[in-house]
Design a protein around this motif. Structure first.
Motif, PDB file in Angstrom:
ATOM      1  N   MET A 251       0.817  -1.203   0.000  1.00 30.77           N
ATOM      2  CA  MET A 251       0.000   0.000   0.000  1.00 30.77           C
ATOM      3  C   MET A 251       0.850   1.252   0.000  1.00 30.77           C
ATOM      4  SD  MET A 251      -3.069  -0.435  -0.441  1.00 30.77           S
ATOM      5  CE  MET A 251      -4.457   0.477   0.191  1.00 30.77           C
ATOM      6  N   SER A 252       2.152   1.123  -0.152  1.00 33.77           N
ATOM      7  CA  SER A 252       2.974   2.326  -0.061  1.00 33.77           C
ATOM      8  C   SER A 252       2.905   3.137  -1.348  1.00 33.77           C
ATOM      9  CB  SER A 252       4.431   1.962   0.252  1.00 33.77           C
ATOM     10  OG  SER A 252       4.898   1.075  -0.747  1.00 33.77           O
ATOM     11  N   ASP A 253       1.933   2.807  -2.224  1.00 36.75           N
ATOM     12  CA  ASP A 253       1.620   3.699  -3.336  1.00 36.75           C
ATOM     13  C   ASP A 253       1.101   5.014  -2.795  1.00 36.75           C
ATOM     14  OD1 ASP A 253       2.336   1.935  -5.153  1.00 36.75           O
ATOM     15  OD2 ASP A 253       0.327   1.476  -5.924  1.00 36.75           O
ATOM     16  N   ASN A 254       0.408   4.894  -1.664  1.00 36.06           N
ATOM     17  CA  ASN A 254      -0.199   6.074  -1.077  1.00 36.06           C
ATOM     18  C   ASN A 254       0.714   6.688  -0.035  1.00 36.06           C
ATOM     19  OD1 ASN A 254      -2.567   5.986  -2.553  1.00 36.06           O
ATOM     20  ND2 ASN A 254      -3.433   4.442  -1.160  1.00 36.06           N
ATOM     21  N   LEU A 255       0.818   8.006  -0.085  1.00 36.46           N
ATOM     22  CA  LEU A 255       1.592   8.706   0.917  1.00 36.46           C
ATOM     23  C   LEU A 255       0.831   8.737   2.225  1.00 36.46           C
ATOM     24  CD1 LEU A 255       3.975  10.521   1.723  1.00 36.46           C
ATOM     25  CD2 LEU A 255       2.574  12.460   1.025  1.00 36.46           C
ATOM     26  N   LEU A 256      -0.432   9.102   2.108  1.00 35.50           N
ATOM     27  CA  LEU A 256      -1.259   9.209   3.307  1.00 35.50           C
ATOM     28  C   LEU A 256      -2.546   8.443   3.096  1.00 35.50           C
ATOM     29  CD1 LEU A 256      -1.490  11.070   6.057  1.00 35.50           C
ATOM     30  CD2 LEU A 256      -3.329  12.091   4.732  1.00 35.50           C
ATOM     31  N   GLU A 257      -2.945   7.773   4.124  1.00 36.48           N
ATOM     32  CA  GLU A 257      -4.187   7.041   4.021  1.00 36.48           C
ATOM     33  C   GLU A 257      -4.960   7.164   5.321  1.00 36.48           C
ATOM     34  OE1 GLU A 257      -5.428   2.741   2.160  1.00 36.48           O
ATOM     35  OE2 GLU A 257      -3.337   3.278   2.425  1.00 36.48           O
ATOM     36  N   ALA A 258      -6.197   7.559   5.204  1.00 36.99           N
ATOM     37  CA  ALA A 258      -7.060   7.582   6.377  1.00 36.99           C
ATOM     38  C   ALA A 258      -8.120   6.521   6.168  1.00 36.99           C
ATOM     39  CB  ALA A 258      -7.709   8.952   6.530  1.00 36.99           C
ATOM     40  N   ILE A 259      -8.300   5.681   7.168  1.00 35.90           N
ATOM     41  CA  ILE A 259      -9.255   4.580   7.029  1.00 35.90           C
ATOM     42  C   ILE A 259     -10.251   4.638   8.179  1.00 35.90           C
ATOM     43  CG2 ILE A 259      -9.547   2.092   6.813  1.00 35.90           C
ATOM     44  CD1 ILE A 259      -6.409   2.115   6.189  1.00 35.90           C
TER      45      ILE A 259
ATOM     46  N   GLY B  32     -10.491   4.689  13.871  1.00 40.41           N
ATOM     47  CA  GLY B  32      -9.895   4.673  12.551  1.00 40.41           C
ATOM     48  C   GLY B  32      -8.389   4.818  12.592  1.00 40.41           C
ATOM     49  N   GLN B  33      -7.814   4.690  11.401  1.00 44.64           N
ATOM     50  CA  GLN B  33      -6.364   4.712  11.273  1.00 44.64           C
ATOM     51  C   GLN B  33      -5.940   5.834  10.354  1.00 44.64           C
ATOM     52  OE1 GLN B  33      -5.964   0.605   9.819  1.00 44.64           O
ATOM     53  NE2 GLN B  33      -4.354   0.388  11.373  1.00 44.64           N
ATOM     54  N   ILE B  34      -4.800   6.413  10.653  1.00 48.83           N
ATOM     55  CA  ILE B  34      -4.179   7.319   9.703  1.00 48.83           C
ATOM     56  C   ILE B  34      -2.766   6.813   9.452  1.00 48.83           C
ATOM     57  CG2 ILE B  34      -3.361   9.663   9.304  1.00 48.83           C
ATOM     58  CD1 ILE B  34      -5.738  10.652  10.942  1.00 48.83           C
ATOM     59  N   LEU B  35      -2.490   6.479   8.203  1.00 52.25           N
ATOM     60  CA  LEU B  35      -1.196   5.911   7.857  1.00 52.25           C
ATOM     61  C   LEU B  35      -0.410   6.896   7.016  1.00 52.25           C
ATOM     62  CD1 LEU B  35      -2.419   2.387   6.657  1.00 52.25           C
ATOM     63  CD2 LEU B  35      -1.721   3.042   8.967  1.00 52.25           C
ATOM     64  N   LEU B  36       0.838   7.099   7.397  1.00 46.37           N
ATOM     65  CA  LEU B  36       1.733   7.915   6.587  1.00 46.37           C
ATOM     66  C   LEU B  36       2.852   6.996   6.124  1.00 46.37           C
ATOM     67  CD1 LEU B  36       2.291  10.923   5.744  1.00 46.37           C
ATOM     68  CD2 LEU B  36       3.870  10.995   7.667  1.00 46.37           C
ATOM     69  N   ASP B  37       3.015   6.862   4.825  1.00 45.21           N
ATOM     70  CA  ASP B  37       3.981   5.907   4.284  1.00 45.21           C
ATOM     71  C   ASP B  37       3.730   4.514   4.826  1.00 45.21           C
ATOM     72  OD1 ASP B  37       5.507   7.356   2.524  1.00 45.21           O
ATOM     73  OD2 ASP B  37       6.746   8.208   4.122  1.00 45.21           O
ATOM     74  N   GLY B  38       2.477   4.185   5.031  1.00 47.94           N
ATOM     75  CA  GLY B  38       2.120   2.861   5.505  1.00 47.94           C
ATOM     76  C   GLY B  38       2.301   2.645   6.987  1.00 47.94           C
ATOM     77  N   VAL B  39       2.728   3.677   7.701  1.00 50.06           N
ATOM     78  CA  VAL B  39       2.933   3.525   9.146  1.00 50.06           C
ATOM     79  C   VAL B  39       1.880   4.343   9.871  1.00 50.06           C
ATOM     80  CG1 VAL B  39       4.546   3.856  11.052  1.00 50.06           C
ATOM     81  CG2 VAL B  39       5.400   3.317   8.758  1.00 50.06           C
ATOM     82  N   GLU B  40       1.231   3.743  10.862  1.00 54.80           N
ATOM     83  CA  GLU B  40       0.186   4.477  11.568  1.00 54.80           C
ATOM     84  C   GLU B  40       0.795   5.610  12.399  1.00 54.80           C
ATOM     85  OE1 GLU B  40      -2.686   2.128  13.534  1.00 54.80           O
ATOM     86  OE2 GLU B  40      -3.928   3.878  13.978  1.00 54.80           O
ATOM     87  N   ILE B  41       0.174   6.764  12.336  1.00 51.81           N
ATOM     88  CA  ILE B  41       0.686   7.905  13.091  1.00 51.81           C
ATOM     89  C   ILE B  41      -0.367   8.420  14.066  1.00 51.81           C
ATOM     90  CG2 ILE B  41       2.349   8.682  11.368  1.00 51.81           C
ATOM     91  CD1 ILE B  41       0.218  10.769  10.506  1.00 51.81           C
ATOM     92  N   HIS B  42       0.107   8.990  15.151  1.00 47.55           N
ATOM     93  CA  HIS B  42      -0.778   9.597  16.152  1.00 47.55           C
ATOM     94  C   HIS B  42      -0.243  10.968  16.543  1.00 47.55           C
ATOM     95  CE1 HIS B  42      -3.240   6.044  16.979  1.00 47.55           C
ATOM     96  NE2 HIS B  42      -2.136   5.353  16.782  1.00 47.55           N
ATOM     97  N   PRO B  43      -0.261  11.918  15.629  1.00 47.59           N
ATOM     98  CA  PRO B  43       0.275  13.235  16.002  1.00 47.59           C
ATOM     99  C   PRO B  43      -0.559  13.849  17.122  1.00 47.59           C
ATOM    100  CG  PRO B  43      -0.901  13.367  13.921  1.00 47.59           C
ATOM    101  CD  PRO B  43      -0.823  11.918  14.281  1.00 47.59           C
ATOM    102  N   THR B  44       0.128  14.550  18.021  1.00 48.68           N
ATOM    103  CA  THR B  44      -0.591  15.153  19.148  1.00 48.68           C
ATOM    104  C   THR B  44      -0.750  16.665  18.999  1.00 48.68           C
ATOM    105  OG1 THR B  44       1.506  15.310  20.301  1.00 48.68           O
ATOM    106  CG2 THR B  44       0.140  13.404  20.797  1.00 48.68           C
ATOM    107  N   SER B  45      -0.068  17.226  18.001  1.00 52.35           N
ATOM    108  CA  SER B  45      -0.212  18.664  17.770  1.00 52.35           C
ATOM    109  C   SER B  45       0.289  18.945  16.360  1.00 52.35           C
ATOM    110  CB  SER B  45       0.634  19.450  18.771  1.00 52.35           C
ATOM    111  OG  SER B  45       2.001  19.287  18.444  1.00 52.35           O
ATOM    112  N   PRO B  46      -0.075  20.092  15.789  1.00 56.38           N
ATOM    113  CA  PRO B  46       0.422  20.428  14.454  1.00 56.38           C
ATOM    114  C   PRO B  46       1.944  20.410  14.395  1.00 56.38           C
ATOM    115  CG  PRO B  46      -1.349  21.915  15.048  1.00 56.38           C
ATOM    116  CD  PRO B  46      -1.051  21.092  16.263  1.00 56.38           C
ATOM    117  N   LEU B  47       2.588  20.765  15.509  1.00 55.63           N
ATOM    118  CA  LEU B  47       4.048  20.759  15.549  1.00 55.63           C
ATOM    119  C   LEU B  47       4.571  19.327  15.403  1.00 55.63           C
ATOM    120  CD1 LEU B  47       5.748  23.289  15.895  1.00 55.63           C
ATOM    121  CD2 LEU B  47       6.226  22.551  18.232  1.00 55.63           C
ATOM    122  N   ASP B  48       3.884  18.449  16.108  1.00 56.04           N
ATOM    123  CA  ASP B  48       4.207  17.036  16.061  1.00 56.04           C
ATOM    124  C   ASP B  48       4.041  16.518  14.620  1.00 56.04           C
ATOM    125  OD1 ASP B  48       4.945  14.643  17.079  1.00 56.04           O
ATOM    126  OD2 ASP B  48       2.960  14.107  17.844  1.00 56.04           O
TER     127      ASP B  48
END
Lengths: 348, 505
Positions: free
Chosen positions: B1-9, B60-76
């Motif tokens: 799935m790394s065709d996609n940069l970002l994926e929200a599921i 739900g999941q948010i994947l960036l480069d296929g890795v799930e991310i959990h940003p806690t702030s815009p800075l993050d």
């Protein structure tokens, strides 16, 4: 919605506080409630409270409207000093070198001694109004300008001296009695009546609360919001002018550096104790009147109890804090929750 | 799935009482410009805020480069490679352009003090890419919103993010500036960056995006290839109506339409304001309900504000009952028998602490003037009349308006204006955020009022409402009136066609 759960009118808490202070005096202070007649004048602690609170009362009435437009006017103490200084100057015939003037002083006519200071005060109020409504400064900053500069102006007017004088006609304003009642208190009652008339017989009262509650919506509804704010500050200047006349007349002298110092704070305090929110909107004129009475009877109580002067301010602060905590929203919510367990059915 | 940069599921997010996002998906390829579309309240901003960590997602999941991310702030999120330019420029106007560009990564000298020279040089270099040649030591606040927007974008790009999110960046830009921005966006795309682009301008979406994700009422409508779509398709997706289903329509009041020629109450002649609204020629006759059709930001509210004197126009004029009139303030509008129920009930209409009665009589009192106060008895009469007429649910006329429900507050505001006995009533989104029952009541009321001879200008983003009530509809696009529909022409399909029609027709 059930009508049984009608909240208590907000005037109840200030009244209760005032009652407590009076009750304290009833029990602990001998002769606090005695009123005698001397030389055809009413005499006693209560009469003294009414007389002494008059200048603050007059200014607090105007402050109520200023705060209701979500503004504030901290310049009134200085405007008061200018008004008093102008009056004292006029009594001296406008001659600043009065000390050497000797006996040939020609005082201005009483009419001018009264009217000129009031006009000057209204012009100063208009300046505040312009700064807030047209220039758009924060009310605190806008009136801070005159608070500082105004006292300087008053001192320039009096040449940095205390202008003492004697003038039978003018002295009546602050020292006279009418039908046995101290004249300052009669003036205060008249100012309250005038304010009530202006706000009830014209839409001013509605507009003040509308502008303070939601300025944008008021503008959309066609209200000239700038004019409303402008007029309120002029009225505030006018009231400070009257207070200045009373104080100057009472002490037969103008002390530009100290007269009215911090009185704006007492006026603000009275408004807040009276239940008008600093954020503006609904005002409570009756509450303000009770608030002034609380502050003054507290001061008088402290003085008559013989509390050492160095404790006076602290005791006052503690009591005021207690009053404010009692009438805070949290406390009243708490009291409502614990006393009334009426169901909340039928909410809008 | 790394065709996609970002994926929200299946991303969901609830706020107390509101489901802002439910089960939303987003697939963003590499080097792709992706349009995120939806009407107001569709959930675009919520989704962006979930991606950038302004608030956490519920599910739900948010994947960036296929890795799930959990940003806690815009800075993050920035550290992860997602930089965002929010709709409101969030830079510091009291600092220089160079300082704004350097914040958080200021160059320092060996002594640990700021290297101003390098900072300014860097800033010039960064802005050069955008062909912006300005004094970078000048305060940011002294430049136009457009430049500020560009600086914000340049700053976001300089972070060398994989993903750039632009939330309505073009709303304050003119055509030239939009072109410059698009040029940079294309350059970035070629360099392999991906961009999420939020806008309400249909033309722009078709010009710049590769794919489009549509949201509606917090739900995922679909992912579409821009090239495979027509504007018509997109409009119907946004509004949630399939075109084919739109043929048959109930007309609540047939007799409202097909009216004989009536006296014109309000007429504009090339009324406009530079950079705000192109000159408009509209007229409202007795008994008319004139609808304004168009997407958000197309100029509906702007027309209302110009007519009501809230915005000072700089060209053209208007006639009231055939007489040239100047309206420079709401008071003048009021004196000319106009009325406006504004779009934003909370900010522009209600005075929360005042009673229902006081809120109702406010505009009437203003109209009467300073020296003719309404008596207490008269006030109560008027309040009671409208409470009954509009079926306002309140325990008494003394109740503070803030304690009423949204629908009833809206009725109070309508009452405020009806009390002034207007010839022309402008209603801007009168049914937004109120329940269905109250909605129908307000629509019926408008029909009744027009039946009695009032002219109504009806602004609503709900197209069914416009169709149901109006006998004339002006179509707006990008702050221009582009079309006019009458009587039988008014149906959802026609309106959507007109809204989606090519702008320069």
């Amino acid at each position: 919605m059930d009508k049984t759960k009608k909240p208590l009118p907000s005037i109840v808490w200030p009244l209760a506080a005032l009652g407590l202070i009076l009750l304290f005096n009833l029990i602990f202070t001998d002769g606090f409630f005695s009123i005698t007649i001397k030389n055809g004048h009413l005499f006693g602690s209560l009469i003294d409270i009414l007389k002494r609170c008059s200048p603050t009362m007059i200014m607090a009435v105007a402050m109520t409207y200023v705060i209701a437009t979500s503004g504030i006017d901290i310049s009134i103490g200085s405007i008061l000093a200018i008004s008093g200084s102008v009056a004292a100057l006029l009594v001296w015939g406008g001659n600043t070198s009065y000390l050497s003037a000797g006996a040939d002083v020609q005082p201005a006519a009483l009419f001018f001694i009264i009217v000129v200071p009031l006009l000057v005060s209204m012009v100063l109020g208009a300046f505040n109004g312009l700064m807030v409504s047209v220039v758009g400064l924060q009310p605190f900053i806008a009136t801070l300008i005159l608070m500082v500069a105004g006292r300087g102006m008053a001192q320039l007017l009096t040449g940095g001296k205390v202008l003492n004088f004697s003038h039978k006609g003018f002295e009546f304003v602050g020292r006279g009695y009418l039908l046995g009642i101290p004249f300052p208190f009669i003036i205060a009652v008249l100012v309250i009546a005038l304010a009530a008339l202006l706000t009830k017989l014209t839409p001013m009262g509605l507009y003040i609360q509308a502008v303070g509650g939601n300025k944008t919506a008021s503008h959309y509804s066609g209200i000239n919001t700038r004019m409303v704010i402008f007029l309120v500050y002029i009225f505030s200047g006018f009231c400070a002018g009257i207070a200045g006349l009373i104080l100057t007349s009472d002490i037969t002298g103008a002390d530009a550096g100290f007269m009215g110092l911090y009185m704006e704070l007492d006026a603000i305090l009275a408004v807040v104790i009276g239940g008008t929110a600093m954020s503006g909107g609904k005002y409570n004129l009756k509450g303000t009147i009770v608030g002034v009475l609380i502050i003054q009877s507290l001061t008088t109580t402290i003085l008559t109890r013989g509390v050492p002067p160095e404790y006076t301010l602290l005791v006052k602060a503690v009591v005021v804090l207690a009053v404010l905590i009692i009438q805070s929203k949290r406390t009243s919510d708490f009291i409502e929750k614990t006393t009334a367990k009426v169901s909340k059915a039928g909410a809008a | 799935m790394s065709d996609n940069l970002l994926e929200a599921i299946g991303v969901s997010k609830s706020f107390p009482g509101v489901k802002a996002l439910s089960n939303v998906n987003l697939q963003l390829g590499r080097g792709e410009i992706h349009g995120l579309m939806g009407e107001n309240g569709a959930g675009k901003s919520t989704l962006i805020k979930a991606i950038t960590g302004v608030y956490p997602r519920d599910n739900g999941q948010i994947l960036l480069d296929g890795v799930e991310i959990h940003p806690t702030s815009p800075l993050d999120a920035e550290a992860l490679g997602i930089s965002t330019v929010f709709q409101e420029v969030n830079l510091l106007n009291n600092l220089s352009v160079a300082e704004n560009l350097a914040i958080g990564r200021q160059p320092t000298k060996k002594t640990g003090t700021l290297d101003w020279k390098k900072m300014n040089e860097d800033a010039r270099r960064i802005l050069q890419k955008f062909e912006i040649d300005i004094d970078v030591t000048e305060l940011l606040g002294n430049y136009s919103i457009a430049i500020q927007q560009m600086v914000a974008i340049a700053r976001a790009l300089e972070l060398d993010s994989k993903l750039l999110i632009l939330d309505e960046p073009t709303s304050s830009l003119n055509l030239d500036e939009v072109e410059k921005l698009f040029k940079q966006m294309r350059r970035l795309k070629e360099e392999g960056h991906s961009i999420i682009f939020v806008t309400h301008f249909l033309d722009q979406v078709f010009e710049i995006t590769d794919k489009i994700t549509v949201l509606r009422n917090g739900e995922y409508v679909g992912l579409f290839n821009t090239a495979d779509m027509t504007k018509m398709d997109l409009v119907s997706k946004l509004m949630g109506k399939e075109i084919d289903e739109l043929h048959e329509f109930e007309k609540l009041s047939k007799e409202q339409k097909h009216k004989e020629h009536q006296e014109v109450l309000l007429e504009t002649e090339k009324l406009g304001k530079n950079g705000y609204m192109a000159p408009i020629d509209i007229d409202i006759a007795k008994g008319d309900i004139v609808g304004l059709g168009g997407l958000l930001g197309s100029g509906r509210t702007e027309i209302a504000k110009m007519l009501f004197g809230l915005v000072h126009t700089d060209n053209g004029g208007l006639k009231i009952k055939g007489i040239h009139s100047k309206i420079r303030s709401p008071k003048q509008a009021l004196m000319n028998q106009l009325a406006l129920c504004p779009e934003d009930r909370k900010e522009e209409s209600i005075i929360p602490d005042l009673s229902v009665k006081e809120n109702i009589i406010l505009a009437l009192q203003v109209k009467q003037g300073w020296f003719k106060p309404l008596s207490a008895k008269k006030k109560e009469e008027i309040a009671q009349k409208y409470i009954d007429l509009l079926n306002i649910k309140t325990p008494s006329s003394e109740q503070a308006i803030k304690n009423l429900s949204g629908g009833n507050q809206q009725k109070v505001i309508v009452a405020r204006w009806l009390a002034t006995n207007p010839n022309v009533l402008i209603v801007d989104e009168p049914t937004r955020g109120i329940d269905v029952g109250a909605k129908t009541e307000i629509q019926k009321l408008l029909l009744k009022l027009s039946g009695e001879g009032m002219g109504v200008l009806f602004i609503s983003s709900e197209i069914e409402e416009v169709v149901r009530c109006s006998n004339k509809v002006y179509i707006l696009q990008d702050r221009k009136v582009v079309n006019e529909l009458h009587d039988d022409q008014i149906n959802e399909q026609q309106i959507m066609h007109a809204i989606a029609a090519k702008g320069d027709s």
